[in-house]
Design a protein around this motif. Structure first.
Motif, PDB file in Angstrom:
ATOM      1  N   TRP A  72       0.766  -1.267  -0.086  1.00 35.53           N
ATOM      2  CA  TRP A  72      -0.051  -0.183  -0.121  1.00 35.53           C
ATOM      3  C   TRP A  72       0.703   1.435   0.068  1.00 35.53           C
ATOM      4  CZ3 TRP A  72      -4.444  -1.401  -1.818  1.00 35.53           C
ATOM      5  CH2 TRP A  72      -5.045  -2.413  -1.186  1.00 35.53           C
ATOM      6  N   GLY A  73       2.294   1.269  -0.178  1.00 32.62           N
ATOM      7  CA  GLY A  73       2.977   2.092  -0.510  1.00 32.62           C
ATOM      8  C   GLY A  73       2.731   3.089  -1.541  1.00 32.62           C
ATOM      9  N   ARG A  74       3.368   4.258  -1.733  1.00 36.82           N
ATOM     10  CA  ARG A  74       2.860   4.995  -3.019  1.00 36.82           C
ATOM     11  C   ARG A  74       3.676   4.522  -4.074  1.00 36.82           C
ATOM     12  NH1 ARG A  74       1.797  10.349  -4.417  1.00 36.82           N
ATOM     13  NH2 ARG A  74       3.080  11.201  -5.953  1.00 36.82           N
ATOM     14  N   HIS A  75       4.682   3.687  -4.111  1.00 37.60           N
ATOM     15  CA  HIS A  75       5.494   3.027  -5.098  1.00 37.60           C
ATOM     16  C   HIS A  75       5.289   1.754  -5.045  1.00 37.60           C
ATOM     17  CE1 HIS A  75       7.959   6.726  -4.090  1.00 37.60           C
ATOM     18  NE2 HIS A  75       7.415   7.185  -5.060  1.00 37.60           N
ATOM     19  N   ALA A  76       3.977   1.101  -4.849  1.00 37.93           N
ATOM     20  CA  ALA A  76       3.899  -0.404  -5.042  1.00 37.93           C
ATOM     21  C   ALA A  76       2.421  -0.442  -5.535  1.00 37.93           C
ATOM     22  CB  ALA A  76       3.967  -0.942  -3.678  1.00 37.93           C
ATOM     23  N   ALA A  77       2.160  -1.497  -6.286  1.00 40.26           N
ATOM     24  CA  ALA A  77       0.665  -1.515  -7.112  1.00 40.26           C
ATOM     25  C   ALA A  77       0.209  -2.776  -6.190  1.00 40.26           C
ATOM     26  CB  ALA A  77       1.001  -1.919  -8.675  1.00 40.26           C
ATOM     27  N   THR A  78      -0.112  -2.282  -4.967  1.00 42.60           N
ATOM     28  CA  THR A  78      -0.814  -3.410  -4.083  1.00 42.60           C
ATOM     29  C   THR A  78      -2.095  -3.790  -4.598  1.00 42.60           C
ATOM     30  OG1 THR A  78       0.659  -2.458  -2.292  1.00 42.60           O
ATOM     31  CG2 THR A  78      -1.069  -4.223  -1.736  1.00 42.60           C
ATOM     32  N   ALA A  79      -2.969  -2.987  -5.124  1.00 46.94           N
ATOM     33  CA  ALA A  79      -4.339  -3.085  -5.233  1.00 46.94           C
ATOM     34  C   ALA A  79      -4.147  -4.235  -6.249  1.00 46.94           C
ATOM     35  CB  ALA A  79      -4.856  -1.867  -5.802  1.00 46.94           C
ATOM     36  N   ASP A  80      -3.378  -4.297  -7.251  1.00 42.74           N
ATOM     37  CA  ASP A  80      -3.251  -5.424  -8.089  1.00 42.74           C
ATOM     38  C   ASP A  80      -3.709  -6.938  -7.681  1.00 42.74           C
ATOM     39  OD1 ASP A  80      -2.921  -3.724 -10.289  1.00 42.74           O
ATOM     40  OD2 ASP A  80      -0.712  -4.472 -10.488  1.00 42.74           O
ATOM     41  N   GLU A  81      -3.365  -7.053  -6.293  1.00 40.39           N
ATOM     42  CA  GLU A  81      -3.385  -8.272  -5.814  1.00 40.39           C
ATOM     43  C   GLU A  81      -4.561  -8.484  -4.830  1.00 40.39           C
ATOM     44  OE1 GLU A  81       0.194  -8.315  -3.510  1.00 40.39           O
ATOM     45  OE2 GLU A  81       1.625  -8.774  -5.306  1.00 40.39           O
ATOM     46  N   ARG A  82      -5.109  -7.122  -4.351  1.00 39.62           N
ATOM     47  CA  ARG A  82      -6.156  -7.451  -3.204  1.00 39.62           C
ATOM     48  C   ARG A  82      -7.481  -6.475  -3.694  1.00 39.62           C
ATOM     49  NH1 ARG A  82      -2.691  -6.432   2.288  1.00 39.62           N
ATOM     50  NH2 ARG A  82      -0.751  -7.339   1.495  1.00 39.62           N
ATOM     51  N   ALA A  83      -7.189  -5.670  -4.434  1.00 37.75           N
ATOM     52  CA  ALA A  83      -8.816  -4.696  -4.609  1.00 37.75           C
ATOM     53  C   ALA A  83      -8.893  -4.238  -6.012  1.00 37.75           C
ATOM     54  CB  ALA A  83      -8.564  -3.389  -3.670  1.00 37.75           C
ATOM     55  N   VAL A  84      -8.924  -5.106  -7.025  1.00 41.97           N
ATOM     56  CA  VAL A  84      -9.211  -4.993  -8.497  1.00 41.97           C
ATOM     57  C   VAL A  84     -10.629  -4.905  -8.702  1.00 41.97           C
ATOM     58  CG1 VAL A  84      -8.702  -5.675 -10.575  1.00 41.97           C
ATOM     59  CG2 VAL A  84      -7.025  -6.086  -9.168  1.00 41.97           C
ATOM     60  N   PRO A  85     -11.177  -3.586  -8.982  1.00 41.27           N
ATOM     61  CA  PRO A  85     -12.439  -3.551  -9.491  1.00 41.27           C
ATOM     62  C   PRO A  85     -12.681  -3.957 -11.002  1.00 41.27           C
ATOM     63  CG  PRO A  85     -11.406  -1.490  -9.539  1.00 41.27           C
ATOM     64  CD  PRO A  85     -10.382  -2.445  -9.050  1.00 41.27           C
ATOM     65  N   GLN A  86     -13.983  -4.444 -11.274  1.00 36.00           N
ATOM     66  CA  GLN A  86     -14.203  -4.758 -12.839  1.00 36.00           C
ATOM     67  C   GLN A  86     -15.718  -4.671 -12.761  1.00 36.00           C
ATOM     68  OE1 GLN A  86     -13.103  -8.596 -14.240  1.00 36.00           O
ATOM     69  NE2 GLN A  86     -13.262  -8.102 -16.402  1.00 36.00           N
ATOM     70  N   VAL A  87     -16.112  -4.244 -14.014  1.00 38.40           N
ATOM     71  CA  VAL A  87     -17.421  -4.181 -14.294  1.00 38.40           C
ATOM     72  C   VAL A  87     -17.674  -4.885 -15.743  1.00 38.40           C
ATOM     73  CG1 VAL A  87     -19.400  -2.748 -15.281  1.00 38.40           C
ATOM     74  CG2 VAL A  87     -17.948  -1.950 -13.251  1.00 38.40           C
ATOM     75  N   VAL A  88     -18.690  -5.509 -15.799  1.00 37.55           N
ATOM     76  CA  VAL A  88     -19.067  -6.479 -17.011  1.00 37.55           C
ATOM     77  C   VAL A  88     -20.348  -5.797 -17.615  1.00 37.55           C
ATOM     78  CG1 VAL A  88     -19.360  -8.613 -18.336  1.00 37.55           C
ATOM     79  CG2 VAL A  88     -17.854  -8.360 -16.118  1.00 37.55           C
ATOM     80  N   PHE A  89     -20.392  -5.081 -18.587  1.00 36.21           N
ATOM     81  CA  PHE A  89     -21.668  -4.432 -19.090  1.00 36.21           C
ATOM     82  C   PHE A  89     -22.604  -5.203 -19.679  1.00 36.21           C
ATOM     83  CE2 PHE A  89     -18.352  -1.297 -18.086  1.00 36.21           C
ATOM     84  CZ  PHE A  89     -19.015  -0.151 -17.564  1.00 36.21           C
TER      85      PHE A  89
END
Length: 477
Positions: A350-367
């Motif tokens: 969760w640091g400014r220079h780490a893409a932590t959300a890729d592993e824990r909090a990826v949102p997606q919408v299927v229309f």
């Protein structure tokens, strides 16, 4: 030879964002693009696909509300839908995006970029002339991905549609066959069925099978209600383009399906085939493994060279979604600036220079119809990760807001709770117009907001978001 602090290969939304962050940080950057500035999302994916889908969704929405229903007297104007699609794809002209690059001070080099040495990129223009760029600090690969065409007998010779040809189609085929059951397959089956095609969907692995089980069940049922032939478990064995232009698909069980066009939508492949990767110890045509700051890793697990090579977006296979690629781009751009200036690097979770959300909090919408909105882990994925979880479900149609939103509203909500930490690790919604509701769940997951605190986040009445209260009540808080 021209020198910049950073050279970016690929001017899609990911590459654009990397360059923008680098320049905002006080460095110089140049960007290389062999096709249209703006990339897949602008011309063949996010924007034009949603333009194709929105008109049908608006019409369905109007027909679900008495008073509005009576005002609707006709069907979709297909030509108008396609014109709107063309407008959102800027008629496949990137002048506006090039102007944006100019406005932020990022020079564009049109041509094919190849890495020819440490921090060196050679750009070959359409006329064969070459320009050599040298990066003082970093080269960033943001070349994205292309449609995967599997090794099915006769398929490539039949020249099937991929997502690109489907999205840019000038006419609606009377019969469309779709190989695949994922996001592109489901959305395009929805779009073309509402535009008048007779659609057959060959979903070998099921419909949206990577989501919660109720997602595929509801979308498949809705597609069938619209006349789509959804064939779960069906697999193409061979394909032939006939002399009259039609397509014959022979299934592995011997059944034959006839169509006017065939869409193949079973996955993506990285655009790394001709980037000069072999010259720096990497495999051409392969996905690029990266660390949490987007530095490319070699086969030994260490950064390539002294850490000058980065990869962001689809090409690193972390998450193949535009918004997540742009998130990675911000991480990469900022960390490149920090390292160039000798500033501290904050690459902890969760640091400014780490893409932590890729592993824990990826949102997606299927229309699709219903829309599917999700973030974080499914119940099955959370269990596989070893978490002790509790799954809470609620009928989305039971909220007062849903009854007001549409007559006959059908939907479902699920939250997955980590019982040890008492935080939500996954959230999925299925229902009309739920796309705009998912960011609340994204904040709860990314922020690891305790359930006790969420109890005080009071949903406005009467909205469909009241489902948050109902889920927490069902959980027992």
């Amino acid at each position: 030879m021209t020198t910049y602090d950073v050279v970016v290969i690929g001017a899609g939304p990911v590459g654009e964002n990397v360059a923008d962050r680098v320049v905002q940080g006080g460095l110089t950057a140049a960007i290389v693009e062999r096709e249209l500035v703006g990339g897949e999302c602008s011309y063949w994916a996010c924007m034009p696909t949603k333009a194709l889908l929105r008109s049908g969704a608006a019409l369905r929405g109007a027909r679900q509300v008495p008073g509005a229903r009576e005002a609707v007297t006709g069907e979709l104007d297909v030509a108008a839908v396609l014109r709107r699609r063309d407008a959102f794809a800027s008629d496949w002209d990137d002048e506006g995006q090039v102007a944006w690059l100019d406005s932020v001070g990022v020079p564009l080099l049109r041509g094919h970029g190849r890495i020819s040495g440490d921090r060196v990129v050679e750009v070959t223009a359409a006329d064969g002339t070459t320009t050599t760029l040298t990066a003082r600090h970093a080269v960033v690969v943001a070349t994205g991905s292309g449609a995967l065409v599997p090794d099915i007998e006769g398929l490539r010779d039949a020249k099937p549609w991929t997502s690109r040809e489907t999205v840019a189609a000038k006419e609606v085929p009377a019969r469309l066959a779709v190989i695949g059951g994922g996001v592109v397959a489901s959305e395009m089956a929805t779009a073309f069925s509402q535009l008048g095609s007779s659609v057959t969907m060959l979903a070998r692995d099921g419909v949206l099978h990577l989501n919660e089980p109720f997602v595929g069940e509801q979308v498949a049922a809705s597609l069938r209600d619209k006349g789509v032939s959804v064939r779960i478990g069906a697999e193409a064995g061979s394909v032939k383009r006939n002399d009259d232009g039609t397509v014959s698909i022979t299934l592995t069980d011997g059944e034959q399906i006839e169509a006017d066009e065939l869409l193949v939508a079973i996955g993506r492949t990285p655009n790394t085939q001709d980037l000069g990767l072999d010259g720096i110890g990497l495999k051409p045509g392969a996905w690029l493994a990266v660390d949490g700051t987007m530095r490319v890793l070699g086969e030994d697990g260490n950064p390539v060279g002294d850490g000058w090579l980065y990869a962001a977006g689809d090409v690193n296979r972390r998450v193949l979604l535009t918004h997540q690629g742009k998130y990675q781009a911000r991480v990469a751009g900022d960390v490149i600036v920090a390292r160039a200036k000798g500033e501290p690097v904050d690459d902890a979770p969760w640091g400014r220079h780490a893409a932590t959300a890729d592993e824990r909090a990826v949102p997606q919408v299927v229309f699709t119809d219903p829309e599917i909105a999700s973030v974080g882990l499914t119940a099955a994925n959370a269990e596989a990760a070893g978490l002790r979880t509790r799954v809470v479900d609620y009928d989305l149609a039971a909220t007062a807001g849903s009854a007001l939103h549409a007559e006959g509203y059908r939907g479902h909500a699920r939250m997955v709770v980590d019982e040890d930490r008492k935080v939500i690790v996954g959230f999925t919604l299925a229902g009309p117009d739920v796309a705009e509701m998912i960011h609340a769940a994204t904040i709860a997951v990314a922020g690891e907001v305790p359930l006790d605190r969420l109890w005080h986040a009071v949903p406005a009445f009467p909205t469909v978001s009241e489902v948050w209260l109902r889920l927490l009540e069902a959980y027992g808080r």
